[in-house]
Design a protein around this motif. Structure first.
Motif, short mmCIF file in Angstrom:
data_model
loop_
_atom_site.label_atom_id
_atom_site.label_comp_id
_atom_site.label_asym_id
_atom_site.label_seq_id
_atom_site.Cartn_x
_atom_site.Cartn_y
_atom_site.Cartn_z
N ARG A 1 131.11 48.03 129.38
CA ARG A 1 130.63 46.68 129.09
C ARG A 1 129.12 46.56 129.27
O ARG A 1 128.53 47.20 130.12
CB ARG A 1 131.34 45.65 129.99
N ASN A 2 128.54 45.68 128.45
CA ASN A 2 127.14 45.28 128.58
C ASN A 2 126.18 46.48 128.65
O ASN A 2 125.30 46.56 129.50
CB ASN A 2 126.95 44.41 129.84
N THR A 3 126.39 47.44 127.75
CA THR A 3 125.52 48.62 127.70
C THR A 3 125.10 48.88 126.26
O THR A 3 125.72 48.39 125.31
CB THR A 3 126.24 49.87 128.24
N LEU A 4 124.06 49.67 126.11
CA LEU A 4 123.62 50.08 124.79
C LEU A 4 124.54 51.16 124.24
O LEU A 4 125.14 51.93 124.99
CB LEU A 4 122.18 50.60 124.85
N LEU A 5 124.64 51.21 122.92
CA LEU A 5 125.50 52.20 122.27
C LEU A 5 124.75 53.51 122.06
O LEU A 5 124.61 54.00 120.94
CB LEU A 5 126.03 51.65 120.94
N GLU A 6 124.26 54.06 123.14
CA GLU A 6 123.57 55.34 123.13
C GLU A 6 124.29 56.29 124.07
O GLU A 6 124.60 55.91 125.21
CB GLU A 6 122.11 55.19 123.55
N ASP B 1 130.86 68.66 113.38
CA ASP B 1 130.48 67.42 112.72
C ASP B 1 131.69 66.59 112.32
O ASP B 1 131.52 65.48 111.80
CB ASP B 1 129.61 67.70 111.50
N LEU B 2 132.91 67.11 112.54
CA LEU B 2 134.12 66.35 112.22
C LEU B 2 134.87 65.91 113.48
O LEU B 2 135.97 65.37 113.38
CB LEU B 2 135.06 67.19 111.34
N PHE B 3 134.31 66.17 114.66
CA PHE B 3 134.92 65.75 115.92
C PHE B 3 134.17 64.52 116.41
O PHE B 3 132.96 64.55 116.63
CB PHE B 3 134.84 66.88 116.94
N LEU B 4 134.89 63.42 116.60
CA LEU B 4 134.27 62.12 116.81
C LEU B 4 134.01 61.81 118.28
O LEU B 4 134.78 62.19 119.16
CB LEU B 4 135.17 61.01 116.24
N LEU B 5 132.93 61.10 118.51
CA LEU B 5 132.64 60.46 119.79
C LEU B 5 132.50 58.98 119.51
O LEU B 5 131.61 58.56 118.76
CB LEU B 5 131.37 61.01 120.42
N GLY B 6 133.38 58.17 120.08
CA GLY B 6 133.31 56.73 119.89
C GLY B 6 132.73 56.04 121.12
O GLY B 6 133.21 56.26 122.24
N LEU B 7 131.71 55.24 120.92
CA LEU B 7 131.13 54.44 122.00
C LEU B 7 131.41 52.97 121.71
O LEU B 7 131.16 52.49 120.60
CB LEU B 7 129.62 54.68 122.10
N PHE C 1 132.22 42.29 120.58
CA PHE C 1 132.47 43.72 120.74
C PHE C 1 131.63 44.48 119.73
O PHE C 1 131.38 43.99 118.62
CB PHE C 1 133.95 44.06 120.53
N ASN C 2 131.20 45.65 120.11
CA ASN C 2 130.42 46.48 119.22
C ASN C 2 130.84 47.93 119.38
O ASN C 2 131.44 48.30 120.40
CB ASN C 2 128.91 46.33 119.50
N HIS C 3 130.53 48.75 118.39
CA HIS C 3 130.98 50.14 118.44
C HIS C 3 129.99 51.03 117.70
O HIS C 3 129.15 50.56 116.94
CB HIS C 3 132.37 50.28 117.78
N GLN C 4 130.13 52.32 117.96
CA GLN C 4 129.34 53.35 117.28
C GLN C 4 130.15 54.63 117.30
O GLN C 4 130.59 55.08 118.35
CB GLN C 4 128.01 53.56 118.01
N LEU C 5 130.37 55.21 116.12
CA LEU C 5 131.04 56.50 116.01
C LEU C 5 129.98 57.56 115.72
O LEU C 5 129.14 57.36 114.83
CB LEU C 5 132.09 56.49 114.90
N PRO D 1 125.11 58.90 113.97
CA PRO D 1 126.13 57.86 113.76
C PRO D 1 126.82 57.99 112.41
O PRO D 1 126.27 58.49 111.44
CB PRO D 1 125.32 56.57 113.84
N LEU D 2 128.06 57.50 112.37
CA LEU D 2 128.87 57.45 111.15
C LEU D 2 129.39 56.03 110.97
O LEU D 2 129.56 55.29 111.93
CB LEU D 2 130.07 58.40 111.25
N GLY D 3 129.68 55.69 109.73
CA GLY D 3 130.34 54.42 109.45
C GLY D 3 131.84 54.58 109.56
O GLY D 3 132.37 55.69 109.52
#
Length: 261
Positions: free
Chosen positions: A105-110, A132-138, A152-156, A166-168
């Protein structure tokens, strides 16, 4: 290595919303794994000069997710993984793991240094040939200044030549379907057709679907079977939610008793 232009990440709306519901219900930070499969489709384009150009479209399809009981459940504070704990946690889902995620919570997506280290450790542990095909979701969440709205926000991200990039994400069945799913020549399927309850139901009817005379009847039977299975799962889920809520109330009561003088 796949480029961002020919790589898409697909997830169904129900799986995506379930993931965010887990985050909203968690008492603190949360982490877990993403399950799915990678599909490759080769397309051929022939120009007016009869030149054939082949392009490969790669899709990472997320079928489900698994939330760990608590942070640091399979690694230490330096980001080093424990293979024994990880295997005992994932079990048969180990071979369907296509990524992992962190919610805070309440953090940057880095990605932090520990998260970057852990991601590389997992690439080795899962024997990933295409990082490059193994995901990290933040994922993160917060509230508006008047505390009236939650967001809510996200970054893959995936690991490429330039580090984590990042990916869409393409959320299936959200949006204008008249210009997307129903007109696609390649399915962006986000339901596992090899394993799971859905595949088990289809396998029971596989020999009968070839009979065109009884096709409508078979489809109705499949629909009834799926509906019946969903009702059973709904009842099990309801009972499980009641037990979970009761345990949460017990924990809160013990916390209140502990704070009382």
């Amino acid at each position: 290595m796949a480029s961002c232009s020919n790589l898409t990440v697909n997830v169904s709306g129900c799986v995506w919303s379930s993931l965010f519901l887990d985050h909203a219900s968690s008492m603190g930070d949360q982490e877990g794994f993403l399950f799915g499969e990678i599909r490759r489709q080769t397309n051929e384009d022939i120009s007016d000069s009869q030149i054939t150009r082949k392009t490969e479209q790669i899709s990472v399809n997320i079928f489900s997710h698994y939330a760990c009981d608590e942070p640091f459940s399979f690694y230490d504070r330096k980001g080093h993984t424990d293979q024994v704990k990880l295997l005992s946690m994932l079990k048969d889902n180990y071979k369907h793991t296509i990524g992992w995620y962190r919610f805070r919570r309440n953090t940057l997506l880095e990605p932090s240094m520990r998260e970057s280290t852990l991601h590389r450790e997992l690439l080795k542990l899962f024997h990933v040939d295409t990082p490059d095909l193994f995901l990290l979701g933040l994922f993160t969440s917060g509230m508006a200044w008047n505390q009236a709205t939650h967001f809510f926000n996200h970054q893959l991200l995936t690991l490429g030549d330039r580090g984590l990039t990042p990916l869409g994400v393409n959320i299936i069945n959200l949006g204008d379907t008249s210009h997307s799913e129903y007109r696609e020549t390649v399915s962006a399927g986000t339901v596992a057709t090899v394993t799971g309850t859905y595949s088990g139901i289809l396998n029971n009817f596989r020999d009968r679907t070839a009979d065109s005379l009884n096709g409508v009847r078979v489809i109705r039977e499949i629909s009834d079977t799926v509906y019946s299975k969903m009702q059973t799962l709904k009842n099990k889920l309801g009972a499980s939610e009641k037990m979970l809520q009761a345990e949460i109330e017990q924990v809160r009561e013990l916390q209140r008793e502990k704070k009382e003088p």
